[in-house]
Write an enzyme that holds these catalytic residues in place. Structure first.
Site, PDB file in Angstrom:
ATOM      1  N   SER A  13     -29.860 -32.163 -23.184  1.00 34.67           N
ATOM      2  CA  SER A  13     -28.859 -31.410 -22.592  1.00 34.67           C
ATOM      3  C   SER A  13     -30.008 -29.935 -21.742  1.00 34.67           C
ATOM      4  O   SER A  13     -29.695 -29.613 -20.961  1.00 34.67           O
ATOM      5  CB  SER A  13     -28.162 -31.589 -23.585  1.00 34.67           C
ATOM      6  OG  SER A  13     -27.033 -32.718 -23.293  1.00 34.67           O
ATOM      7  N   ALA A  14     -30.333 -29.160 -23.105  1.00 33.02           N
ATOM      8  CA  ALA A  14     -30.745 -27.755 -22.593  1.00 33.02           C
ATOM      9  C   ALA A  14     -32.094 -28.233 -21.236  1.00 33.02           C
ATOM     10  O   ALA A  14     -32.161 -26.912 -20.904  1.00 33.02           O
ATOM     11  CB  ALA A  14     -30.730 -26.932 -24.040  1.00 33.02           C
ATOM     12  N   GLU A  34     -40.903 -34.829 -23.838  1.00 36.87           N
ATOM     13  CA  GLU A  34     -39.686 -35.713 -24.675  1.00 36.87           C
ATOM     14  C   GLU A  34     -40.236 -36.984 -25.357  1.00 36.87           C
ATOM     15  O   GLU A  34     -41.526 -37.162 -24.798  1.00 36.87           O
ATOM     16  CB  GLU A  34     -39.153 -36.311 -23.690  1.00 36.87           C
ATOM     17  CG  GLU A  34     -37.927 -36.917 -24.267  1.00 36.87           C
ATOM     18  CD  GLU A  34     -37.397 -36.143 -24.846  1.00 36.87           C
ATOM     19  OE1 GLU A  34     -36.688 -37.267 -26.027  1.00 36.87           O
ATOM     20  OE2 GLU A  34     -37.267 -35.413 -25.047  1.00 36.87           O
ATOM     21  N   ALA A  35     -40.195 -36.607 -26.976  1.00 38.33           N
ATOM     22  CA  ALA A  35     -40.222 -37.443 -27.442  1.00 38.33           C
ATOM     23  C   ALA A  35     -39.906 -39.331 -27.059  1.00 38.33           C
ATOM     24  O   ALA A  35     -40.387 -40.344 -27.024  1.00 38.33           O
ATOM     25  CB  ALA A  35     -40.330 -37.531 -29.043  1.00 38.33           C
ATOM     26  N   HIS A 467     -21.677 -32.521 -33.161  1.00 34.62           N
ATOM     27  CA  HIS A 467     -21.265 -30.934 -32.780  1.00 34.62           C
ATOM     28  C   HIS A 467     -22.892 -30.356 -33.444  1.00 34.62           C
ATOM     29  O   HIS A 467     -22.267 -29.631 -33.868  1.00 34.62           O
ATOM     30  CB  HIS A 467     -20.289 -30.808 -32.309  1.00 34.62           C
ATOM     31  CG  HIS A 467     -18.873 -31.783 -31.802  1.00 34.62           C
ATOM     32  ND1 HIS A 467     -17.960 -31.542 -31.252  1.00 34.62           N
ATOM     33  CD2 HIS A 467     -19.531 -32.681 -31.003  1.00 34.62           C
ATOM     34  CE1 HIS A 467     -17.372 -32.454 -30.821  1.00 34.62           C
ATOM     35  NE2 HIS A 467     -18.648 -32.879 -30.120  1.00 34.62           N
TER      36      HIS A 467
END
Length: 535
Positions: A13-14, A34-35, A467
């Site tokens: 997201s970030a 990205e994995a 979260h």
């Protein structure tokens, strides 16, 4: 060795927002590592498909906490997105900015420029309120609300609570329908809204299936990363900086593997220390919630999702018209309330859902199955837990799961908040509105329990609401924090930045996807300023 202006670790997201803003606003070349695999998959694009990604081994890290002493020794499940878009590609899509008081607390903690008046315009800049606008599409899916949800709103009115609240406005206290991130009936994520346009601009390169092993360091400066890709170990160099966006679990884990953290703990694992800061991986926060299910004698979502013929009908309806329950989230109604009138801000978030379901484990993993009868569920989460946990690498081997310790319910305040939250939810159960449409509770019911029973039940059944945040918290100095809120730079390390949920100094009151994107956008501006880039 390849070289870029910035390397962003994590296309979650970030990371997607960072890649966009660093390249577009800074005219900089960006490598995003990205994995996980691509998000171009039906389970990701179909909004209700997140139920099929809840335990998906390809696009979900499927982590667990260590045994939680105050939760009956249970290991809680912690799903995290292992896919382009990160957890924003597998979540329930609820978009809540948080309460203004959350950011007032950030400002009081020394984060100058992070108060509500500072961050509200950043949220505005991220959100698209119609399908044609750029940004992440924030939708109010009025036509997709299940008819049963009217009973939840009527119950709120019976309790004389504020209704139809805008959870993304200046006064988000009250009950209402949640906004979600969908565009034309499909999930909208930061990957769709920000990363893909950035890649099209020609300055951003996305590398998937690449496991970051460590940040490379020369002296007191981060110079790049080492990563594995297709069986080979590769390196990339960053001219201006490495930006960590691997999330509240992945970011501190990679920093630990890079020798940035508690020196004594790292040395015990044979990891050479480049920067001693015990705050890396500490201050872990998350919301905990428990749900109560009820059998109803009016139709709920169960009728549309339980049987095979019903599932086929809804699937055909979705692909033909992008309509029906598959185009929406189960989290449809809820709100932020105070359990007592003398509190300064809401201390509870409620979810009132027109469905009931069971989660079972089979050889294929966890299965979420709607009940074969009409049912609904009510749940609550205390908004601002005071317990703090930690993340720590278990081995020096990259890609292995870290130790996750929530240390949940370790304070008297958190135990109190559980009891008063359940009592608040019981007020809804006892309304004439819900009593009229309810046959019986399916199991426990807060209206029929003592305070001690409520707490014992919470210890036995509560789970994380997914979260996690705070593990590389922002603060004015390295004594109690990791990241400088004026630049997003790691205290004591040049060329290394963090701009994801790990930087939250305290957890926002609601769902954290929106605050994560806000931190990334504001963080990108600060990083560019720190590097004298143009805005």
């Amino acid at each position: 060795m390849e070289e870029f202006d910035y390397i962003v670790v994590g296309a979650g997201s970030a990371g997607c927002v960072l890649a966009h803003d660093l390249s577009v606003s800074g005219n900089a070349t960006v490598l995003v590592v990205e994995a996980g695999p691509s998000d171009r998959h039906p389970y990701v694009r179909i909004p209700l498909g997140y139920g099929l990604l809840y335990d998906n081994p390809t696009r979900n890290y499927r982590l667990h906490t260590q045994a939680e002493a105050n939760l009956a020794g249970r290991r809680l499940y912690v799903p995290r997105g292992r896919v382009v878009g990160g957890s924003g590609s597998i979540n329930a899509m609820v978009w809540c900015r948080g309460l203004p008081s959350d950011y007032a607390d950030w400002a009081r903690d020394g984060l100058t420029g992070w108060g509500w008046d500072d961050v509200a315009p950043v949220f505005d800049s991220l959100e698209a309120r119609d399908d044609a606008a750029p940004g992440i599409r924030v939708t109010d899916p009025v036509a997709l609300r299940h008819p049963f949800t009217r009973h939840f709103r009527d119950a709120a009115r019976e309790l004389r609570l504020p209704c139809d609240t805008d959870f993304n406005g200046n006064s988000p206290e009250g009950m209402g329908f949640y906004n979600i991130t969908t565009r034309k009936g499909q999930r909208d994520s930061s990957a769709q809204a920000f990363l893909r346009p950035a890649i099209a601009g020609g300055l951003v390169r996305l590398l998937t299936g690449a496991q970051v092993q460590k940040i490379t360091v020369a002296g007191s400066r981060a110079t790049g990363i080492a990563y594995s890709h297709r069986g080979k170990t590769c390196t990339a160099q960053a001219r201006r900086g490495v930006v960590m966006a691997a999330g509240a679990i992945g970011t501190p884990q990679i920093m630990h593997l890079s020798g940035i953290g508690d020196g004594n703990a790292l040395q015990s694992l044979g990891i050479a220390t480049h920067l001693h800061n015990p705050n890396v991986g500490r201050h872990l926060q998350d919301h905990l919630a428990v749900g109560y299910a009820y059998r109803a004698h009016q139709p709920t979502l169960n009728a549309q999702l339980y049987s095979l013929p019903a599932k086929v009908r809804q699937t055909l309806r979705y692909f033909a018209m992008r309509q029906g329950p598959l185009a929406n989230s189960v989290n449809q109604y809820g709100g932020f309330l105070r359990s007592a009138d003398d509190l300064a801000a809401p201390d509870q978030q409620l979810y009132l859902n027109p469905a009931s379901y069971t989660i079972t484990r089979s050889s294929g993993g966890l299965n979420i199955q709607p009940d074969p009868f009409a049912g609904y569920s009510l749940s609550f989460q205390p908004t601002r837990p005071t317990s703090r946990g930690h993340i720590a690498v278990a081995t020096p081997i990259p890609g292995t799961a870290p130790d996750i310790v929530l240390n949940a319910l370790s304070t008297a305040q958190d135990c109190h908040d559980v009891v008063v939250g359940a009592r608040l939810l019981a007020r809804f159960v006892q309304t004439r509105t819900l009593q009229t449409v309810t046959d019986a509770p399916l199991d426990t019911c807060p209206a029929r329990m003592t305070d001690a029973e409520i707490l014992d039940d919470f210890r036995a059944r509560a789970g994380t609401v997914f979260h996690p945040c705070g593990t590389c918290r922002m603060g004015p100095n390295a004594t109690g924090s990791v990241v400088d809120p004026r630049s997003m730079a790691v205290h004591g390390m040049e060329g290394l930045y963090v701009a994801d949920a790990s930087t939250f100094p305290s957890i926002p009151s609601g769902n954290i996807n929106a605050p994560t994107l806000m931190v990334a956008r504001k963080g990108a501006r600060l990083i560019l300023q720190h590097n004298r880039g143009s805005l």
